[in-house]
Design a protein around this motif. Structure first.
Motif, PDB file in Angstrom:
ATOM      1  N   LEU A 115       0.740  -1.238  -0.370  1.00 45.34           N
ATOM      2  CA  LEU A 115      -0.208  -0.347   0.116  1.00 45.34           C
ATOM      3  C   LEU A 115       1.076   1.280   0.481  1.00 45.34           C
ATOM      4  N   ALA A 116       1.966   1.132   0.618  1.00 48.44           N
ATOM      5  CA  ALA A 116       2.628   2.729   0.794  1.00 48.44           C
ATOM      6  C   ALA A 116       3.602   2.762  -0.504  1.00 48.44           C
ATOM      7  N   ALA A 117       3.486   1.319  -1.461  1.00 42.64           N
ATOM      8  CA  ALA A 117       4.840   1.601  -2.600  1.00 42.64           C
ATOM      9  C   ALA A 117       4.017   2.282  -3.797  1.00 42.64           C
ATOM     10  N   SER A 118       2.731   1.388  -2.972  1.00 43.00           N
ATOM     11  CA  SER A 118       1.337   2.345  -4.595  1.00 43.00           C
ATOM     12  C   SER A 118       1.494   4.079  -4.454  1.00 43.00           C
ATOM     13  N   ARG A 119       0.941   4.481  -3.026  1.00 43.85           N
ATOM     14  CA  ARG A 119       0.774   5.461  -2.629  1.00 43.85           C
ATOM     15  C   ARG A 119       1.897   6.551  -3.031  1.00 43.85           C
ATOM     16  N   ARG A 120       3.454   5.401  -2.957  1.00 43.48           N
ATOM     17  CA  ARG A 120       4.036   6.504  -2.991  1.00 43.48           C
ATOM     18  C   ARG A 120       4.521   7.018  -4.361  1.00 43.48           C
ATOM     19  N   TYR A 121       3.856   5.396  -5.279  1.00 41.65           N
ATOM     20  CA  TYR A 121       4.206   5.660  -7.122  1.00 41.65           C
ATOM     21  C   TYR A 121       3.410   6.664  -7.085  1.00 41.65           C
ATOM     22  N   LEU A 122       1.846   6.821  -6.859  1.00 42.49           N
ATOM     23  CA  LEU A 122       1.074   7.455  -7.095  1.00 42.49           C
ATOM     24  C   LEU A 122       1.633   8.994  -7.040  1.00 42.49           C
ATOM     25  N   ILE A 123       2.333   9.345  -5.615  1.00 42.74           N
ATOM     26  CA  ILE A 123       2.492  10.828  -5.501  1.00 42.74           C
ATOM     27  C   ILE A 123       3.731  11.631  -6.607  1.00 42.74           C
ATOM     28  N   ASP A 124       4.634   9.999  -7.115  1.00 47.10           N
ATOM     29  CA  ASP A 124       6.197   9.954  -7.549  1.00 47.10           C
ATOM     30  C   ASP A 124       5.194  10.731  -8.885  1.00 47.10           C
ATOM     31  N   PHE A 125       4.693   9.833  -9.065  1.00 51.61           N
ATOM     32  CA  PHE A 125       3.444  10.705 -10.442  1.00 51.61           C
ATOM     33  C   PHE A 125       3.467  11.853 -10.574  1.00 51.61           C
ATOM     34  N   ASP A 126       2.357  12.258  -9.633  1.00 54.47           N
ATOM     35  CA  ASP A 126       1.528  13.909 -10.217  1.00 54.47           C
ATOM     36  C   ASP A 126       2.708  14.578  -9.672  1.00 54.47           C
ATOM     37  N   ASP A 127       3.708  14.410  -8.923  1.00 51.13           N
ATOM     38  CA  ASP A 127       5.074  15.340  -9.188  1.00 51.13           C
ATOM     39  C   ASP A 127       5.825  15.701 -10.519  1.00 51.13           C
ATOM     40  N   ALA A 128       6.219  14.198 -10.825  1.00 52.36           N
ATOM     41  CA  ALA A 128       6.536  14.560 -12.344  1.00 52.36           C
ATOM     42  C   ALA A 128       5.616  15.044 -13.162  1.00 52.36           C
ATOM     43  N   VAL A 129       4.375  14.626 -12.979  1.00 54.63           N
ATOM     44  CA  VAL A 129       3.833  15.673 -14.777  1.00 54.63           C
ATOM     45  C   VAL A 129       3.805  17.199 -13.901  1.00 54.63           C
ATOM     46  N   GLU A 130       3.911  17.430 -12.525  1.00 58.09           N
ATOM     47  CA  GLU A 130       4.005  18.916 -12.347  1.00 58.09           C
ATOM     48  C   GLU A 130       4.918  19.203 -12.336  1.00 58.09           C
ATOM     49  N   ALA A 131       5.841  18.829 -12.400  1.00 57.62           N
ATOM     50  CA  ALA A 131       6.768  19.297 -12.731  1.00 57.62           C
ATOM     51  C   ALA A 131       7.919  19.379 -14.577  1.00 57.62           C
ATOM     52  N   GLY A 132       7.216  18.103 -14.964  1.00 55.13           N
ATOM     53  CA  GLY A 132       7.946  17.673 -16.300  1.00 55.13           C
ATOM     54  C   GLY A 132       7.587  18.895 -17.370  1.00 55.13           C
ATOM     55  N   ALA A 133       7.874  19.005 -18.175  1.00 58.27           N
ATOM     56  CA  ALA A 133       7.583  19.581 -19.865  1.00 58.27           C
ATOM     57  C   ALA A 133       6.191  18.789 -20.822  1.00 58.27           C
ATOM     58  N   ASP A 134       6.738  17.458 -20.151  1.00 66.33           N
ATOM     59  CA  ASP A 134       6.730  16.576 -21.685  1.00 66.33           C
ATOM     60  C   ASP A 134       6.697  15.301 -20.596  1.00 66.33           C
ATOM     61  N   ALA A 135       6.520  13.727 -21.781  1.00 69.77           N
ATOM     62  CA  ALA A 135       6.582  12.847 -21.631  1.00 69.77           C
ATOM     63  C   ALA A 135       7.606  12.106 -20.939  1.00 69.77           C
ATOM     64  N   ALA A 136       8.328  12.679 -21.200  1.00 67.84           N
ATOM     65  CA  ALA A 136       9.909  11.880 -21.569  1.00 67.84           C
ATOM     66  C   ALA A 136      10.700  12.418 -20.419  1.00 67.84           C
ATOM     67  N   ALA A 137      10.676  13.393 -19.876  1.00 71.93           N
ATOM     68  CA  ALA A 137      10.461  14.103 -18.305  1.00 71.93           C
ATOM     69  C   ALA A 137       9.693  13.649 -17.053  1.00 71.93           C
ATOM     70  N   VAL A 138       8.714  12.568 -17.682  1.00 71.09           N
ATOM     71  CA  VAL A 138       7.815  12.180 -16.347  1.00 71.09           C
ATOM     72  C   VAL A 138       8.537  10.797 -16.211  1.00 71.09           C
ATOM     73  N   ILE A 139       9.149  10.418 -17.730  1.00 68.50           N
ATOM     74  CA  ILE A 139       9.728   8.752 -17.315  1.00 68.50           C
ATOM     75  C   ILE A 139      11.033   9.054 -16.880  1.00 68.50           C
ATOM     76  N   ARG A 140      11.379   9.523 -17.304  1.00 67.64           N
ATOM     77  CA  ARG A 140      12.986   9.747 -17.167  1.00 67.64           C
ATOM     78  C   ARG A 140      12.993  10.111 -14.944  1.00 67.64           C
ATOM     79  N   THR A 141      11.941  10.824 -14.745  1.00 62.95           N
ATOM     80  CA  THR A 141      12.359  11.098 -13.338  1.00 62.95           C
ATOM     81  C   THR A 141      11.424   9.659 -12.580  1.00 62.95           C
ATOM     82  N   MET A 142      10.369   8.960 -13.302  1.00 61.28           N
ATOM     83  CA  MET A 142       9.465   8.270 -12.533  1.00 61.28           C
ATOM     84  C   MET A 142      10.995   6.646 -12.974  1.00 61.28           C
ATOM     85  N   THR A 143      11.207   6.418 -13.559  1.00 59.55           N
ATOM     86  CA  THR A 143      12.669   5.454 -14.291  1.00 59.55           C
ATOM     87  C   THR A 143      13.329   5.535 -13.078  1.00 59.55           C
ATOM     88  N   ALA A 144      14.014   7.169 -12.432  1.00 55.32           N
ATOM     89  CA  ALA A 144      14.768   7.498 -11.435  1.00 55.32           C
ATOM     90  C   ALA A 144      14.644   6.686 -10.326  1.00 55.32           C
TER      91      ALA A 144
END
Length: 171
Positions: A115-144
């Protein structure tokens, strides 16, 4: 006739027709099985199955375990509701969460971790979308942050869906 040809002699003479659930408990071999509506997950509506005797929740698409989460059909508001769905599962206090999407080596018996890992993933994805300029930036952030998760194609589709092409710019 078609199904009898595939399963000769193994089908009942009279099919069993499902009946509507009249309460919030299903009895299975003397044990309670409780369907629980949770709302949003990778689709809405979603539900889980709580098995109190086993201290377990069969989580379907609500909690993922070691796999990139399918977020292609969600926006920030849907992901906030998904976090609420995780709260609902957490309130059941399971020891085990059986995720519908799970890495083969991932254990089911660490519900709090799943549950914690699922929660963390959702929050990290939101943060990555908010900070990213495009899908490639989100993918880089989430892959890291979550590169050890399986099914990276899901991340690609989910990130790409957050930046739809404006009308009239495609081929």
């Amino acid at each position: 006739a078609y199904w009898e040809s595939l399963f000769p002699g193994r089908l009942p003479a009279r099919p069993v027709v499902p009946q509507p659930l009249t309460g919030d408990v299903i009895g299975v071999d003397g044990h309670e099985v409780r369907p629980v509506r949770v709302g949003q997950s990778d689709t809405d509506p979603s539900s889980v199955v709580h098995v109190p005797d086993l201290d377990a929740v069969v989580g379907g698409d609500v909690a993922y375990n070691g796999i990139h989460m399918w977020l292609a059909q969600t926006d920030r508001a849907a992901r906030a509701r998904w976090l609420e769905a995780l709260d609902t599962v957490e309130a059941l206090r399971p020891a085990t969460v059986v995720a519908g999407h799970r890495h083969p080596a991932a254990p089911d018996d660490d519900a709090a971790g799943v549950l914690a890992a699922s929660r963390r993933y959702l929050i990290d994805f939101d943060d990555a979308v908010e900070a990213g300029a495009d899908a490639a930036a989100v993918i880089r952030t989430m892959t890291a942050k979550h590169g050890d998760r399986g099914n990276p194609y899901t991340l690609f589709v989910s990130a790409t869906a957050q930046y739809p092409e404006p009308a009239g710019t495609g081929d």
